[in-house]
Every structure is written in C-alpha cells, then in structure tokens.
Design a protein around this motif. Structure first.
Motif, PDB file in Angstrom:
ATOM      1  N   THR A  18     -24.100  19.417  41.125  1.00  0.00           N
ATOM      2  CA  THR A  18     -25.349  18.659  40.979  1.00  0.00           C
ATOM      3  C   THR A  18     -26.360  19.405  40.115  1.00  0.00           C
ATOM      4  OG1 THR A  18     -26.142  19.599  43.071  1.00  0.00           O
ATOM      5  CG2 THR A  18     -25.128  17.415  43.158  1.00  0.00           C
ATOM      6  N   GLY A  19     -26.117  20.700  39.900  1.00  0.00           N
ATOM      7  CA  GLY A  19     -27.031  21.500  39.087  1.00  0.00           C
ATOM      8  C   GLY A  19     -26.576  21.606  37.647  1.00  0.00           C
ATOM      9  N   SER A  20     -27.259  22.438  36.901  1.00  0.00           N
ATOM     10  CA  SER A  20     -26.951  22.660  35.481  1.00  0.00           C
ATOM     11  C   SER A  20     -25.628  23.421  35.357  1.00  0.00           C
ATOM     12  CB  SER A  20     -28.091  23.469  34.844  1.00  0.00           C
ATOM     13  OG  SER A  20     -27.814  23.754  33.501  1.00  0.00           O
ATOM     14  N   PRO A  21     -24.778  23.097  34.383  1.00  0.00           N
ATOM     15  CA  PRO A  21     -24.970  22.148  33.274  1.00  0.00           C
ATOM     16  C   PRO A  21     -24.364  20.771  33.526  1.00  0.00           C
ATOM     17  CG  PRO A  21     -23.046  23.465  32.841  1.00  0.00           C
ATOM     18  CD  PRO A  21     -23.553  23.896  34.178  1.00  0.00           C
ATOM     19  N   PHE A  22     -23.972  20.464  34.802  1.00  0.00           N
ATOM     20  CA  PHE A  22     -23.202  19.248  35.049  1.00  0.00           C
ATOM     21  C   PHE A  22     -24.094  18.057  35.417  1.00  0.00           C
ATOM     22  CE2 PHE A  22     -20.453  22.882  36.113  1.00  0.00           C
ATOM     23  CZ  PHE A  22     -19.409  22.651  35.220  1.00  0.00           C
ATOM     24  N   HIS A  23     -24.922  18.216  36.444  1.00  0.00           N
ATOM     25  CA  HIS A  23     -25.817  17.144  36.910  1.00  0.00           C
ATOM     26  C   HIS A  23     -25.026  15.877  37.273  1.00  0.00           C
ATOM     27  CE1 HIS A  23     -29.209  19.610  35.722  1.00  0.00           C
ATOM     28  NE2 HIS A  23     -28.712  19.718  34.501  1.00  0.00           N
ATOM     29  N   SER A  51      -7.145  30.901  39.545  1.00  0.00           N
ATOM     30  CA  SER A  51      -7.891  29.634  39.603  1.00  0.00           C
ATOM     31  C   SER A  51      -9.368  29.861  39.877  1.00  0.00           C
ATOM     32  CB  SER A  51      -7.283  28.730  40.683  1.00  0.00           C
ATOM     33  OG  SER A  51      -5.920  28.487  40.416  1.00  0.00           O
ATOM     34  N   LEU A  52      -9.687  30.851  40.702  1.00  0.00           N
ATOM     35  CA  LEU A  52     -11.091  31.176  40.971  1.00  0.00           C
ATOM     36  C   LEU A  52     -11.785  31.672  39.702  1.00  0.00           C
ATOM     37  CD1 LEU A  52     -10.706  32.945  44.427  1.00  0.00           C
ATOM     38  CD2 LEU A  52     -11.906  30.795  43.997  1.00  0.00           C
ATOM     39  N   GLY A  53     -11.041  32.413  38.883  1.00  0.00           N
ATOM     40  CA  GLY A  53     -11.607  32.847  37.610  1.00  0.00           C
ATOM     41  C   GLY A  53     -11.874  31.673  36.682  1.00  0.00           C
ATOM     42  N   ILE A  54     -10.951  30.712  36.652  1.00  0.00           N
ATOM     43  CA  ILE A  54     -11.105  29.536  35.788  1.00  0.00           C
ATOM     44  C   ILE A  54     -12.281  28.682  36.227  1.00  0.00           C
ATOM     45  CG2 ILE A  54      -9.999  27.367  35.085  1.00  0.00           C
ATOM     46  CD1 ILE A  54      -7.317  28.850  35.191  1.00  0.00           C
ATOM     47  N   PHE A  62     -17.321  24.335  32.323  1.00  0.00           N
ATOM     48  CA  PHE A  62     -16.737  23.153  31.695  1.00  0.00           C
ATOM     49  C   PHE A  62     -16.037  22.328  32.771  1.00  0.00           C
ATOM     50  CE2 PHE A  62     -16.295  26.809  28.755  1.00  0.00           C
ATOM     51  CZ  PHE A  62     -17.249  26.436  27.811  1.00  0.00           C
ATOM     52  N   ILE A  63     -16.172  21.011  32.690  1.00  0.00           N
ATOM     53  CA  ILE A  63     -15.583  20.164  33.726  1.00  0.00           C
ATOM     54  C   ILE A  63     -14.063  20.267  33.741  1.00  0.00           C
ATOM     55  CG2 ILE A  63     -15.537  18.134  32.229  1.00  0.00           C
ATOM     56  CD1 ILE A  63     -15.990  18.316  36.080  1.00  0.00           C
ATOM     57  N   CYS A  76      -9.138  21.968  36.616  1.00  0.00           N
ATOM     58  CA  CYS A  76      -7.947  22.831  36.637  1.00  0.00           C
ATOM     59  C   CYS A  76      -8.070  23.902  37.712  1.00  0.00           C
ATOM     60  CB  CYS A  76      -7.740  23.477  35.272  1.00  0.00           C
ATOM     61  SG  CYS A  76      -7.255  22.327  33.968  1.00  0.00           S
ATOM     62  N   GLY A  77      -9.265  24.464  37.845  1.00  0.00           N
ATOM     63  CA  GLY A  77      -9.481  25.478  38.859  1.00  0.00           C
ATOM     64  C   GLY A  77      -9.303  24.929  40.265  1.00  0.00           C
ATOM     65  N   LEU A  78      -9.822  23.721  40.530  1.00  0.00           N
ATOM     66  CA  LEU A  78      -9.664  23.112  41.850  1.00  0.00           C
ATOM     67  C   LEU A  78      -8.203  22.831  42.166  1.00  0.00           C
ATOM     68  CD1 LEU A  78     -12.637  20.575  42.079  1.00  0.00           C
ATOM     69  CD2 LEU A  78     -12.354  22.709  43.336  1.00  0.00           C
ATOM     70  N   LEU A  79      -7.466  22.319  41.184  1.00  0.00           N
ATOM     71  CA  LEU A  79      -6.037  22.067  41.389  1.00  0.00           C
ATOM     72  C   LEU A  79      -5.304  23.367  41.711  1.00  0.00           C
ATOM     73  CD1 LEU A  79      -5.385  19.521  38.496  1.00  0.00           C
ATOM     74  CD2 LEU A  79      -5.348  19.020  40.953  1.00  0.00           C
ATOM     75  N   GLY A  80      -5.666  24.438  40.992  1.00  0.00           N
ATOM     76  CA  GLY A  80      -5.040  25.723  41.247  1.00  0.00           C
ATOM     77  C   GLY A  80      -5.408  26.302  42.601  1.00  0.00           C
ATOM     78  N   VAL A  81      -6.674  26.158  42.996  1.00  0.00           N
ATOM     79  CA  VAL A  81      -7.103  26.635  44.313  1.00  0.00           C
ATOM     80  C   VAL A  81      -6.326  25.923  45.413  1.00  0.00           C
ATOM     81  CG1 VAL A  81      -9.024  26.616  45.963  1.00  0.00           C
ATOM     82  CG2 VAL A  81      -9.395  27.424  43.634  1.00  0.00           C
ATOM     83  N   CYS A  82      -6.172  24.599  45.283  1.00  0.00           N
ATOM     84  CA  CYS A  82      -5.411  23.828  46.273  1.00  0.00           C
ATOM     85  C   CYS A  82      -3.948  24.270  46.301  1.00  0.00           C
ATOM     86  CB  CYS A  82      -5.502  22.340  45.963  1.00  0.00           C
ATOM     87  SG  CYS A  82      -7.119  21.617  46.266  1.00  0.00           S
ATOM     88  N   ALA A  83      -3.346  24.432  45.123  1.00  0.00           N
ATOM     89  CA  ALA A  83      -1.940  24.835  45.052  1.00  0.00           C
ATOM     90  C   ALA A  83      -1.740  26.221  45.667  1.00  0.00           C
ATOM     91  CB  ALA A  83      -1.464  24.822  43.601  1.00  0.00           C
ATOM     92  N   GLY A  84      -2.605  27.162  45.302  1.00  0.00           N
ATOM     93  CA  GLY A  84      -2.478  28.513  45.835  1.00  0.00           C
ATOM     94  C   GLY A  84      -2.707  28.570  47.329  1.00  0.00           C
ATOM     95  N   PHE A  85      -3.743  27.863  47.803  1.00  0.00           N
ATOM     96  CA  PHE A  85      -4.049  27.882  49.229  1.00  0.00           C
ATOM     97  C   PHE A  85      -2.912  27.303  50.064  1.00  0.00           C
ATOM     98  CE2 PHE A  85      -5.490  25.199  52.788  1.00  0.00           C
ATOM     99  CZ  PHE A  85      -5.805  26.193  53.687  1.00  0.00           C
TER     100      PHE A  85
END
Length: 394
Positions: free
Chosen positions: A235-240, A286-289, A294-295, A300-309
C-alpha cells in the motif's frame, strides 16, 4: 465404521471442516491497513488480530490433543464449531480493537477442536492405505483454507466491509460442522490410546527431535511475517496498490498444494536433509528477490517463499515421523505447538522490525531465521550419513 464410509464422502467432510477452520485464521490479514485506519492503531497492534488467533491455537493444541484420546470426536467438533462461529459473529459486531483481538484469541483456542482432534480421530480409525489419501485432503484443505480466508477478507467482500467476511466465515464453519456431525461415523476407538508410553516430556528429552521442532517454528515465522506485512509494503511507495490487488497476490499460496507431494518424493529419493537444505536456500533466495521494488520481483519472490516454506514443512514432518517408533500423535502435536508459536513470535517481532526499519527490516529478520531450517537440514544429512556408516559397519 470409518473404513466402511465411502472415501470420497469422508474426504469431502474432512476438506470442508479443515478449510472452513483455517479460513477463519487469516481473514483480517489482507485488510490490516484498513483496520489500522479504522481503529487508529499502529501496525503491531492491528497485527494481533492475526497473531492472537495463532497464539490461541498454539496454547490449546496439546490440551485438545489429549481430549481427542479421551472423548468421542463429535462432541468436540460440535463445541469447537459453535465457539468458532460465535467468535466470528462477535468479531463482526465489536467496535473496539481490544475486543476484536480478544475474540480472535478465543477463536484460536477452539480451532484445534476442529483440526488437531479431527487428525487424531482419522489416525486412530482409518486403515493405513486410506489414511494417506484422506490426510492428503487434510493438508490441501489447510492450504486452500488459508487462501480462502484471505480472499474472503480482502477480495470477495469489499475491504471496507470486512465485518461481512466474518459473518460468511461463521456460516461456512457452521455448515461444515453440521456436515461433520451428520457424516462422520461413530468414534469407537476413543479412550483406547491412553496406554501409550511415549509422553510429551519423553519426546522433549530426545534432543535429535529438537531440530524438527525448531524448524517448524523458524520456517513458519518467516512465512507468517512475509505475508502479514506484505499489505503494508504494497500500500506504500512505490506500489500504492488497493486491497483487492494485494489480496490476489495471496494466490501464490496455492503453490503449497503441489509442493507438499513434490517435497515428499524428493525426500524419498534424496533424503530429508537435502530437501530441508534446498528449501532453505530457495527461501533465502526468494527473500532477497522480494526486497526489490518491482511487482514482478514481488510475485516471483512470493512464489519462491511459498515453494521453499512448504518444501521445508513437508520434509520436516516426514523426517520427524520416520524417527519415531511410537508416540506419533504427541510428537506431531508438539510440532504443531512449535509451528504456531513460531508464527506468533515471527509476526510480533517483525512488527517491531517494520516499525523501526521498514520492509527491509522484516526481510533481514527472516533471512536470519533461515539459519534454523538450514541447520536442521545439515543435522539431518549428518544423521543419515552416520546411520549409513553404522549399517555398512555391520
């Protein structure tokens, strides 16, 4: 008898009850910024509407696990279903944040009556060949229930009308409870498992199991922290981004449906240690990504976090149960206890990290926690090597 109940019917009952239960846990997660504005509170306080549920689940898991060995399943499910539904209705009606947090905590206390107790009932009544199939529905229901609760709170109902999501959740849990009461076969096995000699203290004295318990706490702490503070980040910068768009990103959660069985096959072929290490490395990368502004990197990071977890989670549970010759029910209850305590602690600590250092502070804390499952994986690999050497020595 349970074994005479059609498999598809039993799977549907289990799926409905577990998914409806877990949907209640994460309803407020995508609308935390909305709650922050409505109640005029800080993000740490409004995050308690999620972490209080998880804390309640952690504290009541062991007592309900013991009750499941002593009482028939249907009275437990009926009590749990009614209490969870009543708390959902109360959460929809309260206008004080402290009361909302309190009702969520009570709700969390009774959710194990529908999940932990159901798992114990299935484990003691189903034959082995059916148990693995029905428990597959159970695991899938936890994933889709968590996703469904987030979609219910932030997308199905307009975010500013989050109270309606609680009413819908109450209706779902009541329907699932009624279906379970009517459809589950009589529980004739309760009270017959009390002679088990493997108690909680005996399991905690086994230091070789600690790695799996801490792995549960560390990995779920990472997962909960990322998804709990993601709305504030986006919800914050730079995405809103508006709440509806943020909620759709939770669809990455569905990776868990496929990753659990995949991790199981990988563990069977290469060992749980390598699976834990691989999952931990995927989590760290994934946490680094996800830190990049960038959206595409966030997705990609969320997909990786889910896969790793889910790789770490599935592998740790499998490795834990392979180490046991008895007391599996109590060992898994302890695993769940550490799991949810880790989630509660991760959300709480990450709230302070976000307050002082922003999103990067949360991610850096999570990167530090990756050491926990990574260490458990190394320990499991060393254990396997020692066993192989001992076997070859004979």
């Amino acid at each position: 008898m349970v074994s005479e109940t059609p498999s598809s019917r039993l799977q549907l009952i289990v799926f409905a009850l577990v998914s409806a239960s877990f949907a209640n846990v994460y309803i407020t997660q995508p609308v935390l910024p909305v709650l922050q504005q409505e109640f005029g509170a800080d993000m740490v306080t409004v995050s308690l509407t999620v972490s209080a549920v998880i804390l309640g689940m952690a504290l009541s898991n062991l007592p309900f696990g013991s009750l499941a060995d002593r009482l028939s399943i249907k009275p437990i499910i009926l009590t749990g279903g009614l209490m969870v539904a009543l708390c959902s209705i109360a959460a929809a009606l309260v206008h004080d944040l402290r009361m909302l947090i309190a009702t969520r905590f009570v709700q969390g206390i009774f959710i194990p009556a529908l999940t932990t107790c159901l798992a114990a009932y299935l484990a003691r009544t189903l034959p082995v060949e059916r148990l693995s199939i029905v428990m597959g529905s159970y695991v899938s229901a936890t994933v889709l229930g968590g996703l469904g609760g987030r979609l219910l709170g932030g997308w199905v109902h307009p975010p500013l009308h989050w109270r309606y999501a609680f009413i819908s959740a109450a209706a779902f849990i009541l329907a699932a409870t009624i279906a379970a009461i009517r459809g589950l076969p009589p529980d004739r096995q309760h009270g017959k498992t009390l002679s088990s000699t493997t108690g909680y203290l005996a399991l905690l004295r086994r230091r070789e199991l600690w790695g799996f318990f801490f792995c549960a706490a560390g990995s779920f702490s990472i997962f909960s922290s990322v998804f709990n503070y993601l709305p504030f980040r986006l919800t914050g910068s730079p995405f809103h981004f508006p709440t509806g768009v943020i909620t759709l990103l939770y669809l990455s959660y569905i990776v868990g449906i496929f990753m659990g069985p995949t991790a199981g096959r990988f563990s069977n072929r290469h060992g749980s240690g390598k699976t834990l290490i691989t999952g931990s490395l995927v989590l760290g990368l994934s946490l680094g990504i996800i830190m990049l502004p960038f959206i595409a990197a966030v997705v990609c990071g969320l997909l990786g976090v889910c896969a790793g977890f889910f790789a770490v989670h599935a592998s740790a549970v499998g490795a834990l149960n392979r180490r046991l010759s008895g007391g599996q029910g109590r060992a898994n209850a302890l695993y769940v206890l550490f799991y949810y305590l880790g989630g509660w602690g991760g959300i709480t600590l990450s709230g302070f990290a976000y307050t002082h250092w922003g999103w990067n502070g949360v991610v850096l804390l999570c990167l530090l926690l990756v050491i926990v499952p990574l260490t458990a994986g190394i320990g499991e690999m060393n254990y396997r090597k020692r066993r192989m050497l001992q076997s070859s020595g004979k």
